[in-house]
Design an enzyme around this catalytic site. Structure first.
Site, PDB file in Angstrom:
ATOM      1  N   HIS A  13      -0.920  -1.204  -4.725  1.00 12.08           N
ATOM      2  CA  HIS A  13      -2.259  -0.824  -4.302  1.00 12.08           C
ATOM      3  C   HIS A  13      -2.076   0.717  -3.929  1.00 12.08           C
ATOM      4  O   HIS A  13      -1.509   1.315  -3.021  1.00 12.08           O
ATOM      5  CB  HIS A  13      -2.523  -1.625  -2.777  1.00 12.08           C
ATOM      6  CG  HIS A  13      -3.825  -1.550  -2.294  1.00 12.08           C
ATOM      7  ND1 HIS A  13      -5.005  -2.225  -2.733  1.00 12.08           N
ATOM      8  CD2 HIS A  13      -4.265  -0.761  -1.512  1.00 12.08           C
ATOM      9  CE1 HIS A  13      -6.316  -1.835  -2.147  1.00 12.08           C
ATOM     10  NE2 HIS A  13      -5.671  -0.653  -1.248  1.00 12.08           N
ATOM     11  N   ASP A  45      -4.354   3.970  -2.796  1.00 12.61           N
ATOM     12  CA  ASP A  45      -5.593   4.276  -2.231  1.00 12.61           C
ATOM     13  C   ASP A  45      -5.931   5.809  -2.414  1.00 12.61           C
ATOM     14  O   ASP A  45      -5.272   6.668  -2.433  1.00 12.61           O
ATOM     15  CB  ASP A  45      -5.290   4.505  -0.786  1.00 12.61           C
ATOM     16  CG  ASP A  45      -5.303   2.895  -0.061  1.00 12.61           C
ATOM     17  OD1 ASP A  45      -6.068   2.179  -0.382  1.00 12.61           O
ATOM     18  OD2 ASP A  45      -4.445   2.699   0.701  1.00 12.61           O
ATOM     19  N   HIS A  82      -7.816   1.427  -5.156  1.00 18.80           N
ATOM     20  CA  HIS A  82      -8.681   1.247  -4.211  1.00 18.80           C
ATOM     21  C   HIS A  82      -9.541   2.662  -3.953  1.00 18.80           C
ATOM     22  O   HIS A  82      -9.172   3.765  -3.572  1.00 18.80           O
ATOM     23  CB  HIS A  82      -7.977   0.896  -2.808  1.00 18.80           C
ATOM     24  CG  HIS A  82      -9.331   0.780  -1.782  1.00 18.80           C
ATOM     25  ND1 HIS A  82      -8.639   0.614  -0.421  1.00 18.80           N
ATOM     26  CD2 HIS A  82     -10.564   0.653  -1.751  1.00 18.80           C
ATOM     27  CE1 HIS A  82     -10.000   0.269   0.268  1.00 18.80           C
ATOM     28  NE2 HIS A  82     -10.869   0.364  -0.495  1.00 18.80           N
ATOM     29  N   MET A 116     -12.466  -5.334   3.564  1.00 20.50           N
ATOM     30  CA  MET A 116     -11.719  -4.419   4.421  1.00 20.50           C
ATOM     31  C   MET A 116     -11.637  -5.066   5.777  1.00 20.50           C
ATOM     32  O   MET A 116     -12.557  -5.510   6.455  1.00 20.50           O
ATOM     33  CB  MET A 116     -12.552  -3.067   4.252  1.00 20.50           C
ATOM     34  CG  MET A 116     -12.322  -2.382   3.145  1.00 20.50           C
ATOM     35  SD  MET A 116     -10.662  -1.961   2.628  1.00 20.50           S
ATOM     36  CE  MET A 116     -10.011  -0.734   4.079  1.00 20.50           C
ATOM     37  N   MET A 134      -8.686   8.738  -1.826  1.00 15.07           N
ATOM     38  CA  MET A 134      -9.619   8.966  -0.928  1.00 15.07           C
ATOM     39  C   MET A 134     -10.173  10.561  -1.197  1.00 15.07           C
ATOM     40  O   MET A 134      -9.321  11.392  -1.584  1.00 15.07           O
ATOM     41  CB  MET A 134      -9.140   9.036   0.457  1.00 15.07           C
ATOM     42  CG  MET A 134      -8.453   7.827   1.090  1.00 15.07           C
ATOM     43  SD  MET A 134      -7.935   7.732   2.662  1.00 15.07           S
ATOM     44  CE  MET A 134      -7.120   6.150   2.801  1.00 15.07           C
ATOM     45  N   MET A 176     -11.854   5.054  -2.918  1.00  9.65           N
ATOM     46  CA  MET A 176     -12.655   5.130  -1.787  1.00  9.65           C
ATOM     47  C   MET A 176     -13.102   6.651  -1.682  1.00  9.65           C
ATOM     48  O   MET A 176     -13.064   7.635  -1.259  1.00  9.65           O
ATOM     49  CB  MET A 176     -11.774   5.199  -0.283  1.00  9.65           C
ATOM     50  CG  MET A 176     -11.327   3.851   0.092  1.00  9.65           C
ATOM     51  SD  MET A 176     -10.226   3.737   1.559  1.00  9.65           S
ATOM     52  CE  MET A 176      -8.659   3.967   0.694  1.00  9.65           C
ATOM     53  N   ASP A 236      -7.134  -5.982   3.235  1.00  6.09           N
ATOM     54  CA  ASP A 236      -6.599  -4.558   3.307  1.00  6.09           C
ATOM     55  C   ASP A 236      -6.952  -4.031   4.620  1.00  6.09           C
ATOM     56  O   ASP A 236      -8.007  -3.716   4.886  1.00  6.09           O
ATOM     57  CB  ASP A 236      -7.112  -3.770   2.241  1.00  6.09           C
ATOM     58  CG  ASP A 236      -6.247  -2.363   2.261  1.00  6.09           C
ATOM     59  OD1 ASP A 236      -5.704  -2.084   2.916  1.00  6.09           O
ATOM     60  OD2 ASP A 236      -7.013  -1.448   1.708  1.00  6.09           O
ATOM     61  N   SER A 250       0.831  -1.187  -0.156  1.00 11.16           N
ATOM     62  CA  SER A 250       0.026   0.043  -0.112  1.00 11.16           C
ATOM     63  C   SER A 250       0.837   1.301   0.094  1.00 11.16           C
ATOM     64  O   SER A 250       1.525   1.558   1.011  1.00 11.16           O
ATOM     65  CB  SER A 250      -0.882  -0.066   1.203  1.00 11.16           C
ATOM     66  OG  SER A 250      -1.789   1.212   1.336  1.00 11.16           O
TER      67      SER A 250
END
Length: 253
Positions: free
Chosen positions: A60, A62, A95, A166, A64, A97, A200, A35
């Site tokens: 990975h 993320d 990912h 998650m 957001m 979010m 994750d 990550s």
């Protein structure tokens, strides 16, 4: 050993371009994805290269938006820059979010994303979004928060490449691993034997065996991996734990 369509694959350096099996495949394998949000963000490109050189199967990333989760990270311009830095081979698992996942499908595809993992909780029309992602040329991941039941994901499982369970509340790193999410993983593995299942949140050497035994094969690890003095060894440890669990499952059938 190959039995009942379950394949143990040892990843070789440089062979990272496409770690996610086709949803029609009868095989799944151990894949480790650092990550990158846990790395030094001032030199993200070189950190991505370092992780791949240490044996990572994918990266990975993320995303957001400050709405779906209370934190803000980065968007498609950063992904485009990273793709230029690391080249075409590394597999980018996005990912997402975000509260409007439909909005970012085309920008992320254009930026070089490999897989678009959206949250079931963020859309009212998962089927249409899955179709849009496929048409954009990306693989499809579907994520659920700890409070979402795995049965809510099930109707879409045959249309996706990967399910993400998650193991912390999304939005912040460094949270404690939620072992009570493992029954979700076990249920998915029993119902959809060839599906890539990702975990994750709080996953590292201390928690990997619980994930592997439950049936997870795609492992996201943040600080436990990236902040390690020897990331290569951590990646190897995580992969071995998963590969051994896959082999044991194949032998038990």
């Amino acid at each position: 050993m190959l039995r009942l369509g379950i394949l143990i694959r040892v990843s070789l350096p440089g062979l990272h371009a496409n770690p996610t099996n086709s949803r029609h495949s009868m095989a799944y394998s151990a894949k480790i994805g650092p990550s990158i949000l846990s790395s030094d963000l001032s030199c993200l490109g070189s950190e991505c290269v370092r992780m791949m050189e240490c044996g990572a199967d994918y990266l990975h990333l993320d995303v957001m938006d400050g709405h779906f989760v209370p934190n803000i990270t980065f968007g498609h311009p950063m992904v485009e820059c990273l793709r230029k830095t690391v080249g075409q081979d590394p597999f980018f698992d996005m990912h997402m979010m975000v509260s409007r996942p439909e909005q970012w499908v085309k920008p992320m595809a254009a930026a070089g994303a490999s897989q678009y993992t959206f949250h079931l909780e963020a859309t009212t029309n998962p089927g249409n979004l899955i179709k849009e992602i496929r048409e954009s040329g990306m693989k499809v991941g579907l994520a659920i928060k700890p409070g979402t039941t795995v049965e809510e994901l099930a109707p879409w499982a045959n249309q996706i490449d990967m399910a993400l369970v998650m193991t912390v509340e999304p939005g912040f790193g460094g949270q404690k691993f939620m072992e009570d999410m493992m029954p979700k993983v076990s249920w998915l593995r029993s119902q959809f034997p060839s599906l890539d299942i990702e975990v994750d949140g709080g996953v590292g050497p201390d928690t990997i065996h619980k994930c592997a035994e439950a049936g997870a094969n795609m492992i996201v690890s943040g600080s436990a991996l990236i902040a390690s003095d020897d990331p290569r060894s951590v990646i190897a440890l995580l992969r071995t734990a998963v590969a051994e669990a896959i082999q044991k499952r194949s032998l038990d059938r």
